[in-house]
Design a protein around this motif. Structure first.
Motif, PDB file in Angstrom:
ATOM      1  N   UNK A   1       0.560  -0.875   0.338  1.00  0.00           N
ATOM      2  CA  UNK A   1      -0.409  -0.041  -0.221  1.00  0.00           C
ATOM      3  C   UNK A   1       0.596   1.267  -0.049  1.00  0.00           C
ATOM      4  N   UNK A   2       2.471   0.803   0.227  1.00  0.00           N
ATOM      5  CA  UNK A   2       2.969   2.037   0.309  1.00  0.00           C
ATOM      6  C   UNK A   2       2.853   2.622  -1.244  1.00  0.00           C
ATOM      7  N   UNK A   3       2.989   4.157  -2.021  1.00  0.00           N
ATOM      8  CA  UNK A   3       3.807   4.563  -2.944  1.00  0.00           C
ATOM      9  C   UNK A   3       4.894   4.872  -3.557  1.00  0.00           C
ATOM     10  N   UNK A   4       4.598   3.368  -4.243  1.00  0.00           N
ATOM     11  CA  UNK A   4       6.105   3.109  -4.643  1.00  0.00           C
ATOM     12  C   UNK A   4       6.137   3.393  -6.415  1.00  0.00           C
ATOM     13  N   UNK A   5       5.961   3.570  -6.977  1.00  0.00           N
ATOM     14  CA  UNK A   5       5.526   3.265  -7.766  1.00  0.00           C
ATOM     15  C   UNK A   5       4.991   5.245  -8.478  1.00  0.00           C
ATOM     16  N   UNK A   6       6.029   6.297  -8.749  1.00  0.00           N
ATOM     17  CA  UNK A   6       6.109   7.182  -9.129  1.00  0.00           C
ATOM     18  C   UNK A   6       7.110   7.673 -10.200  1.00  0.00           C
ATOM     19  N   UNK A   7       6.446   8.487 -11.309  1.00  0.00           N
ATOM     20  CA  UNK A   7       6.896   8.883 -12.484  1.00  0.00           C
ATOM     21  C   UNK A   7       6.613  10.638 -12.212  1.00  0.00           C
ATOM     22  N   UNK A   8       7.319  11.716 -13.210  1.00  0.00           N
ATOM     23  CA  UNK A   8       7.093  12.789 -13.086  1.00  0.00           C
ATOM     24  C   UNK A   8       6.816  13.036 -14.992  1.00  0.00           C
ATOM     25  N   UNK A   9       6.436  14.052 -15.874  1.00  0.00           N
ATOM     26  CA  UNK A   9       6.870  14.135 -16.216  1.00  0.00           C
ATOM     27  C   UNK A   9       5.881  15.787 -17.004  1.00  0.00           C
ATOM     28  N   UNK A  10       7.137  16.161 -17.770  1.00  0.00           N
ATOM     29  CA  UNK A  10       7.502  17.475 -17.829  1.00  0.00           C
ATOM     30  C   UNK A  10       7.279  18.006 -19.412  1.00  0.00           C
ATOM     31  N   UNK A  11       6.660  19.082 -18.937  1.00  0.00           N
ATOM     32  CA  UNK A  11       6.431  19.405 -20.149  1.00  0.00           C
ATOM     33  C   UNK A  11       5.830  20.844 -20.309  1.00  0.00           C
ATOM     34  N   UNK A  12       6.086  21.530 -21.327  1.00  0.00           N
ATOM     35  CA  UNK A  12       5.524  22.798 -21.869  1.00  0.00           C
ATOM     36  C   UNK A  12       3.616  22.929 -21.796  1.00  0.00           C
TER      37      UNK A  12
ATOM     38  N   UNK B   1     -11.909  13.007 -15.746  1.00  0.00           N
ATOM     39  CA  UNK B   1     -11.088  13.446 -16.668  1.00  0.00           C
ATOM     40  C   UNK B   1      -9.333  13.575 -17.385  1.00  0.00           C
ATOM     41  N   UNK B   2      -8.408  12.738 -17.611  1.00  0.00           N
ATOM     42  CA  UNK B   2      -6.534  12.742 -17.220  1.00  0.00           C
ATOM     43  C   UNK B   2      -6.308  13.332 -18.535  1.00  0.00           C
ATOM     44  N   UNK B   3      -5.185  14.587 -18.258  1.00  0.00           N
ATOM     45  CA  UNK B   3      -4.454  14.563 -19.471  1.00  0.00           C
ATOM     46  C   UNK B   3      -3.890  13.648 -20.420  1.00  0.00           C
ATOM     47  N   UNK B   4      -3.079  14.195 -21.542  1.00  0.00           N
ATOM     48  CA  UNK B   4      -1.951  13.126 -22.101  1.00  0.00           C
ATOM     49  C   UNK B   4      -1.283  13.057 -21.023  1.00  0.00           C
ATOM     50  N   UNK B   5      -0.795  14.521 -20.856  1.00  0.00           N
ATOM     51  CA  UNK B   5       0.853  14.427 -19.685  1.00  0.00           C
ATOM     52  C   UNK B   5       0.293  13.113 -18.725  1.00  0.00           C
ATOM     53  N   UNK B   6      -0.261  13.388 -17.254  1.00  0.00           N
ATOM     54  CA  UNK B   6      -0.745  12.472 -16.684  1.00  0.00           C
ATOM     55  C   UNK B   6      -1.175  11.023 -17.436  1.00  0.00           C
ATOM     56  N   UNK B   7      -2.225  11.387 -18.254  1.00  0.00           N
ATOM     57  CA  UNK B   7      -1.582   9.657 -18.288  1.00  0.00           C
ATOM     58  C   UNK B   7      -0.854   8.734 -18.991  1.00  0.00           C
ATOM     59  N   UNK B   8       0.022   9.157 -19.650  1.00  0.00           N
ATOM     60  CA  UNK B   8       1.932   9.198 -19.602  1.00  0.00           C
ATOM     61  C   UNK B   8       2.283   8.662 -18.472  1.00  0.00           C
ATOM     62  N   UNK B   9       2.177   9.966 -16.619  1.00  0.00           N
ATOM     63  CA  UNK B   9       2.969   9.705 -15.461  1.00  0.00           C
ATOM     64  C   UNK B   9       1.972   8.554 -15.147  1.00  0.00           C
ATOM     65  N   UNK B  10       1.271   8.045 -15.483  1.00  0.00           N
ATOM     66  CA  UNK B  10       0.703   7.134 -15.049  1.00  0.00           C
ATOM     67  C   UNK B  10       1.199   5.638 -15.070  1.00  0.00           C
ATOM     68  N   UNK B  11       0.807   5.598 -16.664  1.00  0.00           N
ATOM     69  CA  UNK B  11       1.854   4.524 -17.315  1.00  0.00           C
ATOM     70  C   UNK B  11       3.135   4.040 -17.742  1.00  0.00           C
ATOM     71  N   UNK B  12       4.318   5.198 -17.106  1.00  0.00           N
ATOM     72  CA  UNK B  12       5.421   5.722 -16.533  1.00  0.00           C
ATOM     73  C   UNK B  12       5.491   4.885 -15.232  1.00  0.00           C
ATOM     74  N   UNK B  13       4.347   5.293 -14.918  1.00  0.00           N
ATOM     75  CA  UNK B  13       4.574   5.301 -13.075  1.00  0.00           C
ATOM     76  C   UNK B  13       4.408   3.258 -12.974  1.00  0.00           C
ATOM     77  N   UNK B  14       3.594   3.046 -14.469  1.00  0.00           N
ATOM     78  CA  UNK B  14       3.408   1.620 -13.902  1.00  0.00           C
ATOM     79  C   UNK B  14       4.206   0.605 -14.662  1.00  0.00           C
ATOM     80  N   UNK B  15       5.151   1.125 -14.859  1.00  0.00           N
ATOM     81  CA  UNK B  15       6.197   0.555 -15.621  1.00  0.00           C
ATOM     82  C   UNK B  15       6.288  -0.200 -16.845  1.00  0.00           C
TER      83      UNK B  15
END
Length: 133
Positions: free
Chosen positions: A59-70, A119-133
Motif C-alpha cells: 500500500x506504499x506509494x512505490x510507483x512514481x513518475x514525473x512527466x515535464x512538458x510545455x 478526465x486525465x490529460x495526455x500528460x497525466x496518462x503518460x505519468x500513470x503509464x510510466x509509473x506502472x512500468x
C-alpha cells in the motif's frame, strides 16, 4: 580517572557483546532447510511480522513518475509537470502543475486501478503509464 572509567566501560561493553553473540549461534547440526514447524516460536513470529510488513508495503506509494512538458506554446523550459504517486494496485493520486506566463494552477486527481474517474490529460496518462512500468 575518567580515562580509567572509559576503558572499564569499554571492556564491559565488549564482554556484553561477546556474551550476546555467543548466545545467538545456531545449534550444531541444524541446516537452513528445516521444517517450519520445527522452528522456535520467535522465528514463527518473525515470519508473521515479515508477511505483515510485505502486505503493508504493497500500500506504499512505490510507483512514481514525473512527466515535464510545455503546457502552452508561448512558454518554454518544460515548467509544467504531472506527478503520479501510486501503490502496487494502482491506487493513489496524480498531481499536475500547469505553469503559464502570468499564473500557475495545480490539480490533484485520484487514481484507482491505474485509472481515474476524472478526465486525465495526455500528460497525466503518460505519468500513470510510466509509473506502472
Amino acid at each position: 580517572m575518567p580515562t580509567v572509567l572509559a576503558v572499564l566501560a569499554l571492556l564491559v561493553a565488549l564482554a556484553a557483546l561477546a556474551v550476546a553473540v555467543s548466545g545467538r549461534r545456531a545449534p550444531q547440526g541444524r541446516t537452513r532447510d528445516t521444517d517450519p514447524g520445527e522452528l522456535p516460536q520467535d522465528a514463527r513470529a518473525l515470519r508473521q511480522e515479515v508477511a505483515a510488513l510485505k502486505a503493508e508495503s504493497s500500500q506504499a506509494l512505490r510507483h512514481l513518475a514525473v512527466v515535464r512538458y510545455d503546457a502552452f506554446t508561448d512558454t518554454g523550459g518544460q515548467l509544467s509537470w504531472s506527478l503520479a504517486l501510486l501503490d502496487d494496485s494502482g491506487s493513489g493520486v496524480v498531481v499536475t502543475s500547469i505553469q503559464g506566463r502570468a499564473e500557475s494552477r495545480t490539480y490533484a486527481k485520484s487514481v484507482t486501478d491505474w485509472t481515474s474517474d476524472a478526465q486525465l490529460s495526455p500528460e497525466e496518462e503518460d505519468a500513470i503509464s510510466h509509473a506502472r512500468g
